[in-house]
Write a protein that holds these residues in place. Structure first.
Motif, PDB file in Angstrom:
ATOM      1  N   VAL A 183       0.828  -1.220   0.000  1.00 33.11           N
ATOM      2  CA  VAL A 183       0.000   0.000   0.000  1.00 33.11           C
ATOM      3  C   VAL A 183       0.856   1.263   0.000  1.00 33.11           C
ATOM      4  CG1 VAL A 183      -2.031  -1.002   1.102  1.00 33.11           C
ATOM      5  CG2 VAL A 183      -0.195  -0.028   2.517  1.00 33.11           C
ATOM      6  N   PRO A 184       0.293   2.377  -0.495  1.00 34.22           N
ATOM      7  CA  PRO A 184       1.049   3.638  -0.447  1.00 34.22           C
ATOM      8  C   PRO A 184       1.286   4.080   1.007  1.00 34.22           C
ATOM      9  CG  PRO A 184      -1.210   4.007  -1.238  1.00 34.22           C
ATOM     10  CD  PRO A 184      -1.007   2.538  -1.150  1.00 34.22           C
ATOM     11  N   SER A 185       2.288   4.923   1.182  1.00 38.24           N
ATOM     12  CA  SER A 185       2.706   5.285   2.554  1.00 38.24           C
ATOM     13  C   SER A 185       1.558   5.899   3.367  1.00 38.24           C
ATOM     14  CB  SER A 185       3.897   6.232   2.510  1.00 38.24           C
ATOM     15  OG  SER A 185       3.556   7.360   1.732  1.00 38.24           O
ATOM     16  N   THR A 186       0.627   6.594   2.702  1.00 38.37           N
ATOM     17  CA  THR A 186      -0.489   7.222   3.431  1.00 38.37           C
ATOM     18  C   THR A 186      -1.391   6.174   4.105  1.00 38.37           C
ATOM     19  OG1 THR A 186      -1.610   7.305   1.316  1.00 38.37           O
ATOM     20  CG2 THR A 186      -0.681   9.380   2.127  1.00 38.37           C
ATOM     21  N   ALA A 187      -1.471   4.991   3.493  1.00 41.33           N
ATOM     22  CA  ALA A 187      -2.365   3.946   4.039  1.00 41.33           C
ATOM     23  C   ALA A 187      -1.637   3.027   5.020  1.00 41.33           C
ATOM     24  CB  ALA A 187      -2.955   3.141   2.893  1.00 41.33           C
ATOM     25  N   LYS A 188      -0.302   3.170   5.068  1.00 37.02           N
ATOM     26  CA  LYS A 188       0.493   2.245   5.900  1.00 37.02           C
ATOM     27  C   LYS A 188       0.101   2.321   7.385  1.00 37.02           C
ATOM     28  CE  LYS A 188       4.819   1.718   3.286  1.00 37.02           C
ATOM     29  NZ  LYS A 188       4.473   0.502   2.597  1.00 37.02           N
ATOM     30  N   VAL A 189      -0.184   3.546   7.858  1.00 40.03           N
ATOM     31  CA  VAL A 189      -0.461   3.722   9.295  1.00 40.03           C
ATOM     32  C   VAL A 189      -1.665   2.876   9.731  1.00 40.03           C
ATOM     33  CG1 VAL A 189      -1.041   5.400  11.091  1.00 40.03           C
ATOM     34  CG2 VAL A 189       0.509   6.035   9.253  1.00 40.03           C
ATOM     35  N   LYS A 190      -2.752   2.987   8.948  1.00 40.80           N
ATOM     36  CA  LYS A 190      -3.956   2.252   9.367  1.00 40.80           C
ATOM     37  C   LYS A 190      -3.776   0.741   9.234  1.00 40.80           C
ATOM     38  CE  LYS A 190      -6.349   3.235   4.995  1.00 40.80           C
ATOM     39  NZ  LYS A 190      -7.397   4.017   4.353  1.00 40.80           N
ATOM     40  N   ILE A 191      -2.992   0.313   8.232  1.00 42.85           N
ATOM     41  CA  ILE A 191      -2.753  -1.132   8.090  1.00 42.85           C
ATOM     42  C   ILE A 191      -1.884  -1.614   9.266  1.00 42.85           C
ATOM     43  CG2 ILE A 191      -1.716  -2.937   6.612  1.00 42.85           C
ATOM     44  CD1 ILE A 191      -4.146  -1.744   5.296  1.00 42.85           C
ATOM     45  N   GLN A 192      -0.905  -0.784   9.645  1.00 46.50           N
ATOM     46  CA  GLN A 192      -0.019  -1.153  10.756  1.00 46.50           C
ATOM     47  C   GLN A 192      -0.837  -1.303  12.055  1.00 46.50           C
ATOM     48  OE1 GLN A 192       3.475  -1.874  10.648  1.00 46.50           O
ATOM     49  NE2 GLN A 192       2.825  -2.666  12.652  1.00 46.50           N
ATOM     50  N   GLU A 193      -1.778  -0.370  12.241  1.00 44.24           N
ATOM     51  CA  GLU A 193      -2.643  -0.436  13.434  1.00 44.24           C
ATOM     52  C   GLU A 193      -3.435  -1.738  13.445  1.00 44.24           C
ATOM     53  OE1 GLU A 193      -5.344   2.854  13.934  1.00 44.24           O
ATOM     54  OE2 GLU A 193      -3.655   4.257  14.121  1.00 44.24           O
ATOM     55  N   ALA A 194      -3.992  -2.074  12.274  1.00 48.13           N
ATOM     56  CA  ALA A 194      -4.782  -3.309  12.176  1.00 48.13           C
ATOM     57  C   ALA A 194      -3.894  -4.521  12.418  1.00 48.13           C
ATOM     58  CB  ALA A 194      -5.449  -3.391  10.809  1.00 48.13           C
ATOM     59  N   LEU A 195      -2.653  -4.445  11.912  1.00 47.43           N
ATOM     60  CA  LEU A 195      -1.710  -5.561  12.101  1.00 47.43           C
ATOM     61  C   LEU A 195      -1.368  -5.735  13.585  1.00 47.43           C
ATOM     62  CD1 LEU A 195       0.091  -7.691  10.756  1.00 47.43           C
ATOM     63  CD2 LEU A 195       1.856  -5.956  10.463  1.00 47.43           C
ATOM     64  N   ASN A 196      -1.148  -4.609  14.271  1.00 51.54           N
ATOM     65  CA  ASN A 196      -0.858  -4.680  15.715  1.00 51.54           C
ATOM     66  C   ASN A 196      -2.002  -5.367  16.459  1.00 51.54           C
ATOM     67  OD1 ASN A 196       1.476  -3.310  15.227  1.00 51.54           O
ATOM     68  ND2 ASN A 196       0.699  -1.316  15.942  1.00 51.54           N
ATOM     69  N   LYS A 197      -3.224  -4.962  16.104  1.00 52.38           N
ATOM     70  CA  LYS A 197      -4.393  -5.545  16.769  1.00 52.38           C
ATOM     71  C   LYS A 197      -4.487  -7.033  16.463  1.00 52.38           C
ATOM     72  CE  LYS A 197      -7.216  -1.414  17.101  1.00 52.38           C
ATOM     73  NZ  LYS A 197      -8.301  -0.638  16.519  1.00 52.38           N
ATOM     74  N   SER A 198      -4.188  -7.388  15.220  1.00 50.87           N
ATOM     75  CA  SER A 198      -4.302  -8.817  14.865  1.00 50.87           C
ATOM     76  C   SER A 198      -3.220  -9.639  15.572  1.00 50.87           C
ATOM     77  CB  SER A 198      -4.268  -8.964  13.341  1.00 50.87           C
ATOM     78  OG  SER A 198      -3.148  -9.653  12.924  1.00 50.87           O
ATOM     79  N   GLU A 199      -2.036  -9.025  15.792  1.00 52.13           N
ATOM     80  CA  GLU A 199      -0.982  -9.734  16.549  1.00 52.13           C
ATOM     81  C   GLU A 199      -1.418  -9.967  18.000  1.00 52.13           C
ATOM     82  OE1 GLU A 199       2.433  -7.351  15.772  1.00 52.13           O
ATOM     83  OE2 GLU A 199       2.938  -8.436  13.918  1.00 52.13           O
ATOM     84  N   ASP A 200      -2.060  -8.924  18.574  1.00 58.44           N
ATOM     85  CA  ASP A 200      -2.591  -9.076  19.952  1.00 58.44           C
ATOM     86  C   ASP A 200      -3.608 -10.211  19.992  1.00 58.44           C
ATOM     87  OD1 ASP A 200      -1.122  -7.044  20.891  1.00 58.44           O
ATOM     88  OD2 ASP A 200      -2.747  -5.554  20.947  1.00 58.44           O
ATOM     89  N   ALA A 201      -4.482 -10.206  18.974  1.00 58.89           N
ATOM     90  CA  ALA A 201      -5.548 -11.221  18.929  1.00 58.89           C
ATOM     91  C   ALA A 201      -4.931 -12.613  18.808  1.00 58.89           C
ATOM     92  CB  ALA A 201      -6.473 -10.947  17.751  1.00 58.89           C
ATOM     93  N   GLN A 202      -3.845 -12.706  18.019  1.00 61.92           N
ATOM     94  CA  GLN A 202      -3.170 -14.014  17.854  1.00 61.92           C
ATOM     95  C   GLN A 202      -2.586 -14.487  19.195  1.00 61.92           C
ATOM     96  OE1 GLN A 202      -0.130 -13.966  14.823  1.00 61.92           O
ATOM     97  NE2 GLN A 202      -0.617 -16.062  14.180  1.00 61.92           N
ATOM     98  N   GLY A 203      -2.038 -13.523  19.952  1.00 62.44           N
ATOM     99  CA  GLY A 203      -1.495 -13.841  21.277  1.00 62.44           C
ATOM    100  C   GLY A 203      -2.593 -14.375  22.196  1.00 62.44           C
ATOM    101  N   GLN A 204      -3.732 -13.736  22.134  1.00 61.36           N
ATOM    102  CA  GLN A 204      -4.842 -14.172  23.001  1.00 61.36           C
ATOM    103  C   GLN A 204      -5.376 -15.535  22.560  1.00 61.36           C
ATOM    104  OE1 GLN A 204      -7.647 -11.167  24.421  1.00 61.36           O
ATOM    105  NE2 GLN A 204      -6.493  -9.688  23.214  1.00 61.36           N
TER     106      GLN A 204
END
Lengths: 184, 261
Positions: free
Chosen positions: B219-240
């Motif tokens: 994705v373009p750099s402008t969209a990276k932030v929101k994807i990164q946020e979603a990725l962080n949340k999905s990593e947390d969910a994987q941990g749980q």
């Protein structure tokens, strides 16, 4: 202490801080008023506790219309005492329970004070019911004439007239009580 | 004249209750002093007698504690009641609106909306139909599976949007995270947690991780932030999900008999 209107709001919202403040301010006064009427320490304590719990139960119906919280609380206390005498098997106008009175370090002065208090309580007990209501709310409850009028549902003028006649009767009874003591 | 005397007496009584002496009061009304004095003395005796009646401090403290505990209890009950009422009102409102949308749109439109993507005209019909389905899904495990299906659906929609080179709305990523969280919350509170549901959750969070990790590079750099946020949340969910797997493993592990070490 907050002003009366914000106190009323705090009470209605069941704000613990307002309730604690009102409790600290009025508990001893409500207790004195009830203790004079029931003359029994345990009953007076139970009834005073009940007054505050009943107030909490009925606080949703307490509307701020310029009536201070004190008048509302003492009306509950007044009704509690009436209910108590209606259902209780105890006799009205009991002699004063001496343990109601705070302790004094000197036993002689404590005994003298108890005699004085007993005389006053006896004299108050001989007043008419309407006079007694006014005197106990005014001097034991520490209410103003306006507040007493609100509690009893009378005009301020009527309360002042009752107060005057009650004090005349009290003075007569107290002075005759002292004469009797002197003769003995 | 009589009324005036009652008023004077009342003023003097207020002053005595506040702590003034009889003499101070009489100074204010010298003409009525003789009549006032005996009445004020009787009043003072009554005030003194009543003020010596004191409640026991320990009882006063106990009654205060009881009163404040009752207040606390009432406040708690009221909060729970309001929350429950609000949650039910909201659930019914959402379901009602969704049913209305479906009725107005017609059954054909609802089926047609199944393949719609965020930004399409029919996409609101699709989410409304999901709300109705969720409202009528009962039982904690069934509800958790329903949320996992929705989260998987959001992931598929995300893949399609990327394939079609369309914008990825923030709301889609948030919906995916929140549906995954809902499933985790329900499964965590389930005492008889099944292995199957936990495996499904692990599969879902692992898929989310893979897709989002690949996506963040594209994705373009402008969209990276929101994807990164979603990725962080999905990593947390994987941990749980892993913790839940561990919990199921412990409860299902057969006990070793002492006679067969």
């Amino acid at each position: 202490m907050q002003d009366e209107e914000s106190t009323a709001r705090g009470l209605q919202n069941r704000d613990p801080e307002t309730w604690a403040e009102v409790y600290e301010k009025y508990f001893p006064r409500v207790y004195r008023y009830i203790a004079l009427r029931v003359s029994d320490k345990t009953e007076a304590e139970d009834l005073t506790g009940q007054v505050f719990l009943k107030a909490l139960e009925s606080v949703s119906s307490f509307k701020w219309r310029g009536v201070p919280a004190s008048a509302w609380l003492f009306r509950i206390a007044h009704n509690c005492v009436i209910d108590y005498w209606r259902t209780s098997k105890a006799k009205y106008n009991l002699p004063l329970d001496e343990s109601l009175v705070g302790n004094d370090a000197d036993p002689v002065s404590e005994a003298e004070r108890n005699v004085d208090i007993s005389q006053v309580v006896q004299a108050v007990g001989q007043l008419t019911q309407a006079q007694r209501d006014v005197i106990e709310l005014r001097f034991a409850g520490g209410l103003s004439t306006a507040e007493v009028a609100k509690v009893l549902g009378k005009s301020q003028g009527a309360v002042k007239v009752l107060q005057h006649s009650a004090l005349i009767a009290l003075r007569r009874r107290l002075s005759s009580g002292r004469k009797d003591e002197e003769e003995l | 004249m009589k009324k005036n005397f009652d008023d004077m007496l009342d003023i003097c009584l207020d002053r005595i209750v506040r702590g003034d002496t009889i003499e101070q009061c009489l100074e204010s009304y010298p003409e009525q002093a003789a009549e006032l004095e005996p009445l004020l003395r009787a009043a003072l005796a009554t005030v003194r007698a009543s003020s010596s009646i004191e409640p026991r401090p320990e009882f006063q403290r106990l009654a205060k504690h009881q009163l404040l505990s009752t207040i606390e209890e009432k406040r708690k009950k009221l909060t729970v009641h309001r929350k429950t009422l609000w949650s039910w009102q909201r659930r019914w409102a959402v379901a009602l609106v969704a049913v209305l949308v479906i009725l107005l749109a017609g059954v054909g439109t609802v089926s047609a909306s199944a393949s719609s993507l965020p930004g399409d005209t029919l996409y609101p019909v699709k989410t409304a139909a999901e709300n109705v389905q969720g409202f009528f899904t009962f039982g904690s495990e069934a509800k958790a599976n329903f949320y996992m299906s929705l989260a998987q659906r959001r992931l598929n929609e995300l893949n399609k949007l990327v394939e079609e080179n369309r914008d990825i709305p923030q709301s889609l990523l948030e919906a995916m995270s929140s549906e995954t969280d809902n499933a985790i919350t329900i499964l965590s509170g389930n005492q008889q947690l099944g292995n199957e549901s936990v495996d499904r959750l692990m599969g879902l969070t692992s898929n989310q991780n893979t897709v989002l990790t690949e996506l963040i590079e594209e994705v373009p750099s402008t969209a990276k932030v929101k994807i990164q946020e979603a990725l962080n949340k999905s990593e947390d969910a994987q941990g749980q999900a892993l913790l839940l797997k561990d919990k199921v493993g412990h409860t299902e592990r057969p006990q070793v008999s002492p006679s067969h070490p």
